[in-house]
Design an enzyme around this catalytic site. Structure first.
Site, PDB file in Angstrom:
ATOM      1  N   CYS A 115       0.820  -1.224   0.000  1.00  0.00           N
ATOM      2  CA  CYS A 115       0.000   0.000   0.000  1.00  0.00           C
ATOM      3  C   CYS A 115       0.850   1.269   0.000  1.00  0.00           C
ATOM      4  O   CYS A 115       0.354   2.347  -0.315  1.00  0.00           O
ATOM      5  CB  CYS A 115      -0.938   0.015   1.193  1.00  0.00           C
ATOM      6  SG  CYS A 115      -1.896  -1.482   1.358  1.00  0.00           S
ATOM      7  N   HIS A 255      -3.682   7.003   2.742  1.00  0.00           N
ATOM      8  CA  HIS A 255      -4.072   5.668   2.287  1.00  0.00           C
ATOM      9  C   HIS A 255      -5.457   5.353   2.861  1.00  0.00           C
ATOM     10  O   HIS A 255      -5.740   5.639   4.011  1.00  0.00           O
ATOM     11  CB  HIS A 255      -3.039   4.644   2.762  1.00  0.00           C
ATOM     12  CG  HIS A 255      -3.414   3.242   2.428  1.00  0.00           C
ATOM     13  ND1 HIS A 255      -3.876   2.884   1.180  1.00  0.00           N
ATOM     14  CD2 HIS A 255      -3.422   2.107   3.169  1.00  0.00           C
ATOM     15  CE1 HIS A 255      -4.136   1.588   1.177  1.00  0.00           C
ATOM     16  NE2 HIS A 255      -3.879   1.090   2.369  1.00  0.00           N
ATOM     17  N   ASN A 285     -10.263  -0.380   0.310  1.00  0.00           N
ATOM     18  CA  ASN A 285      -8.801  -0.285   0.288  1.00  0.00           C
ATOM     19  C   ASN A 285      -8.290  -0.830  -1.049  1.00  0.00           C
ATOM     20  O   ASN A 285      -8.451  -2.011  -1.333  1.00  0.00           O
ATOM     21  CB  ASN A 285      -8.270  -1.107   1.472  1.00  0.00           C
ATOM     22  CG  ASN A 285      -6.754  -1.107   1.566  1.00  0.00           C
ATOM     23  OD1 ASN A 285      -6.055  -0.717   0.638  1.00  0.00           O
ATOM     24  ND2 ASN A 285      -6.248  -1.572   2.696  1.00  0.00           N
TER      25      ASN A 285
HETATM   26  O1  UT7 Z   1      -3.641  -1.477   3.588  1.00  0.00           O
HETATM   27  C1  UT7 Z   1      -3.302  -2.137   4.760  1.00  0.00           C
HETATM   28  C2  UT7 Z   1      -4.203  -3.328   4.912  1.00  0.00           C
HETATM   29  N1  UT7 Z   1      -4.902  -3.559   6.089  1.00  0.00           N
HETATM   30  C3  UT7 Z   1      -5.487  -2.693   6.930  1.00  0.00           C
HETATM   31  O2  UT7 Z   1      -5.362  -1.524   6.881  1.00  0.00           O
HETATM   32  C4  UT7 Z   1      -6.329  -3.316   8.001  1.00  0.00           C
HETATM   33  C5  UT7 Z   1      -6.174  -2.653   9.340  1.00  0.00           C
HETATM   34  N2  UT7 Z   1      -7.113  -3.240  10.255  1.00  0.00           N
HETATM   35  C6  UT7 Z   1      -8.420  -2.899  10.303  1.00  0.00           C
HETATM   36  O3  UT7 Z   1      -8.868  -2.047   9.570  1.00  0.00           O
HETATM   37  C7  UT7 Z   1      -9.266  -3.531  11.377  1.00  0.00           C
HETATM   38  O4  UT7 Z   1      -8.444  -4.281  12.255  1.00  0.00           O
HETATM   39  C8  UT7 Z   1     -10.379  -4.463  10.793  1.00  0.00           C
HETATM   40  C9  UT7 Z   1     -11.449  -3.620  10.110  1.00  0.00           C
HETATM   41  C10 UT7 Z   1      -9.779  -5.461   9.841  1.00  0.00           C
HETATM   42  C11 UT7 Z   1     -11.048  -5.211  11.954  1.00  0.00           C
HETATM   43  O5  UT7 Z   1     -11.541  -4.314  12.914  1.00  0.00           O
HETATM   44  P1  UT7 Z   1     -11.191  -4.505  14.451  1.00  0.00           P
HETATM   45  O6  UT7 Z   1     -11.903  -3.434  15.166  1.00  0.00           O
HETATM   46  O7  UT7 Z   1      -9.713  -4.572  14.579  1.00  0.00           O
HETATM   47  O8  UT7 Z   1     -11.880  -5.884  14.759  1.00  0.00           O
HETATM   48  P2  UT7 Z   1     -11.219  -7.237  15.323  1.00  0.00           P
HETATM   49  O9  UT7 Z   1     -10.365  -7.858  14.278  1.00  0.00           O
HETATM   50  O10 UT7 Z   1     -10.642  -6.969  16.670  1.00  0.00           O
HETATM   51  O11 UT7 Z   1     -12.525  -8.105  15.495  1.00  0.00           O
HETATM   52  C12 UT7 Z   1     -13.584  -7.724  16.384  1.00  0.00           C
HETATM   53  C13 UT7 Z   1     -14.710  -8.717  16.227  1.00  0.00           C
HETATM   54  C14 UT7 Z   1     -14.237 -10.171  16.228  1.00  0.00           C
HETATM   55  O12 UT7 Z   1     -15.202 -10.940  16.913  1.00  0.00           O
HETATM   56  P3  UT7 Z   1     -14.980 -11.400  18.433  1.00  0.00           P
HETATM   57  O13 UT7 Z   1     -13.717 -12.219  18.402  1.00  0.00           O
HETATM   58  O14 UT7 Z   1     -14.843 -10.130  19.209  1.00  0.00           O
HETATM   59  O15 UT7 Z   1     -16.215 -12.179  18.710  1.00  0.00           O
HETATM   60  C15 UT7 Z   1     -14.240 -10.546  14.773  1.00  0.00           C
HETATM   61  O16 UT7 Z   1     -14.420 -11.920  14.568  1.00  0.00           O
HETATM   62  O17 UT7 Z   1     -15.365  -8.522  14.963  1.00  0.00           O
HETATM   63  C16 UT7 Z   1     -15.419  -9.773  14.256  1.00  0.00           C
HETATM   64  N3  UT7 Z   1     -15.367  -9.519  12.817  1.00  0.00           N
HETATM   65  C17 UT7 Z   1     -16.446  -9.271  12.073  1.00  0.00           C
HETATM   66  N4  UT7 Z   1     -17.748  -9.184  12.373  1.00  0.00           N
HETATM   67  C18 UT7 Z   1     -18.594  -8.907  11.373  1.00  0.00           C
HETATM   68  C19 UT7 Z   1     -14.265  -9.475  12.024  1.00  0.00           C
HETATM   69  N5  UT7 Z   1     -14.632  -9.207  10.760  1.00  0.00           N
HETATM   70  C20 UT7 Z   1     -15.974  -9.073  10.756  1.00  0.00           C
HETATM   71  C21 UT7 Z   1     -16.917  -8.788   9.764  1.00  0.00           C
HETATM   72  N6  UT7 Z   1     -18.225  -8.712  10.110  1.00  0.00           N
HETATM   73  N7  UT7 Z   1     -16.575  -8.584   8.478  1.00  0.00           N
END
Ligand code: UT7
Length: 328
Positions: A115, A255, A285
């Site tokens: 990215c 980004h 993204n």
């Molecule tokens: O260009 C660089 C590439 N990557 C990035 O920039 C990604 C950077 N990271 C992020 O943007 C965030 O970490 C995400 C959007 C990917 C995830 O958000 P988060 O607030 O960090 O959530 P998390 O991974 O801590 O997950 C929280 C909960 C989990 O459930 P439990 O374990 O708390 O029950 C996940 O399983 O949300 C759940 N979850 C979802 N729920 C509904 C994860 N993905 C989803 C989804 N829909 N798509």
């Protein structure tokens, strides 16, 4: 910073027609529109058509950028394509693009910094022009991330989209152009965001496909924490190098990974949300394409005025980061 002031003299962008909405993703994985919007800010993203590959998206964006610069393809001395989704291993996407454009006088290579690739490309190109080696360089960020996204993995499939942005760099008048670059990498974080299979470590095989190793794997939360830390600090360091202050910034072009990451960068820079170019709600993204597409849209929308101070900043797999300060 440079012997000759170098700046962006033309911008272009292209996104595929097909829109993939959050509502459609609700039918594909266990997720919902509300979760995606509140956690990421993304509402929809674009998907390349079956016959479209990265060089095709790049072609549309590049033609626009070259035309906006008042040039023809034959005026381009070098093409740099930043991408992690090349059409194929080799020839490079830049070479495929060179042929499609008819840029017969251009050298061409791809650049891999995920990215952050577009900012790495700008730094490379601007130094080559400042040194007098080349006059006009086409820098493209282009991705078809849909081809390496696992649409059964809700942690990643809601985030990514396809698109291409391009700029032409050339000499500009005194007082304008690039003022600084801040590039960085931390290879120890490489495991956090990667496509493991298909390379020389794990060549493509029935097993690698079975194990879904040809798809993006990401430790989302760790990448998130890294992004929040690095976006603000990279932007601050670039401003410091440029001899400018946070209060001088007219527009932040970040980004487009997650609205919460952008908001944290804005807070760190004491900027209000109207000082940022944000389009991730429409495109998600697009990795290396995110910043040049946002820049091209800022130009289209008349948000770039002569003399404006712009900060471009990104982060991504590698891990990598990059920021640049320029006067429009
Ligand atoms: O260009 C660089 C590439 N990557 C990035 O920039 C990604 C950077 N990271 C992020 O943007 C965030 O970490 C995400 C959007 C990917 C995830 O958000 P988060 O607030 O960090 O959530 P998390 O991974 O801590 O997950 C929280 C909960 C989990 O459930 P439990 O374990 O708390 O029950 C996940 O399983 O949300 C759940 N979850 C979802 N729920 C509904 C994860 N993905 C989803 C989804 N829909 N798509």
């Amino acid at each position: 910073m440079s012997l000759h002031p170098v700046g962006i003299i033309g911008t272009g962008k292209y996104v595929p027609e097909r829109i993939l909405t959050n509502q459609e993703l609700e039918q594909m994985v266990e997720t919902n529109n509300e979760w995606i919007v509140t956690r990421t800010g993304i509402r929809e993203r674009r998907m390349a058509a079956a016959e479209e590959a990265t060089s095709d998206l790049a072609l549309h964006a590049s033609r626009q950028a070259i035309q906006a610069a008042g040039l023809t393809a034959e005026d381009i001395d070098l093409i740099i394509v930043a991408t992690i989704t090349p059409d194929m291993f080799f020839p490079s996407t830049a070479c495929l693009l060179q042929d499609k454009l008819g840029a017969t006088k251009a050298a061409a290579f791809d650049l891999s910094a995920a990215c952050s690739g577009f900012i790495y490309g700008l730094a490379t190109a601007s130094s080559m022009i400042a040194s007098g080696l080349y006059k006009h360089i086409l820098v493209v960020g282009a991705e078809t991330l849909s081809r390496i996204t696992d649409y059964t993995d809700r942690n990643t499939c809601i985030l990514f989209g396809d698109g291409a942005g391009a700029v032409v760099l050339g000499q500009v008048e005194e007082g304008r152009g690039f003022r600084s670059f801040e590039l960085g990498a931390d290879g120890s974080g490489g495991e956090l965001l990667k496509v493991h299979g298909g390379g020389s470590r794990v060549p493509a095989s029935a097993e690698s496909i079975e194990g879904k190793q040809h798809y993006i794997h990401m430790a989302g939360n760790d990448v998130f924490k890294f992004a929040v830390r690095i976006m603000g600090s990279a932007a601050e360091d670039a401003l410091l190098k440029a001899g400018l202050a946070k209060g001088d910034v007219d527009l932040l072009v970040p980004h487009q990974a997650n609205i919460r990451i952008i908001q944290s960068a804005l807070n760190r820079l004491n900027l209000s949300e109207d000082k940022a170019m944000i389009n991730l709600d429409k495109y998600g993204n697009m990795s290396a394409a995110s910043i040049p597409v946002a820049l091209a849209e800022a130009a289209e929308e008349g948000r770039l005025k002569e003399g404006d101070c712009l900060v471009l900043v990104g982060f991504g797999g590698g891990l990598t980061w990059g920021a640049s300060v320029l006067i429009w």
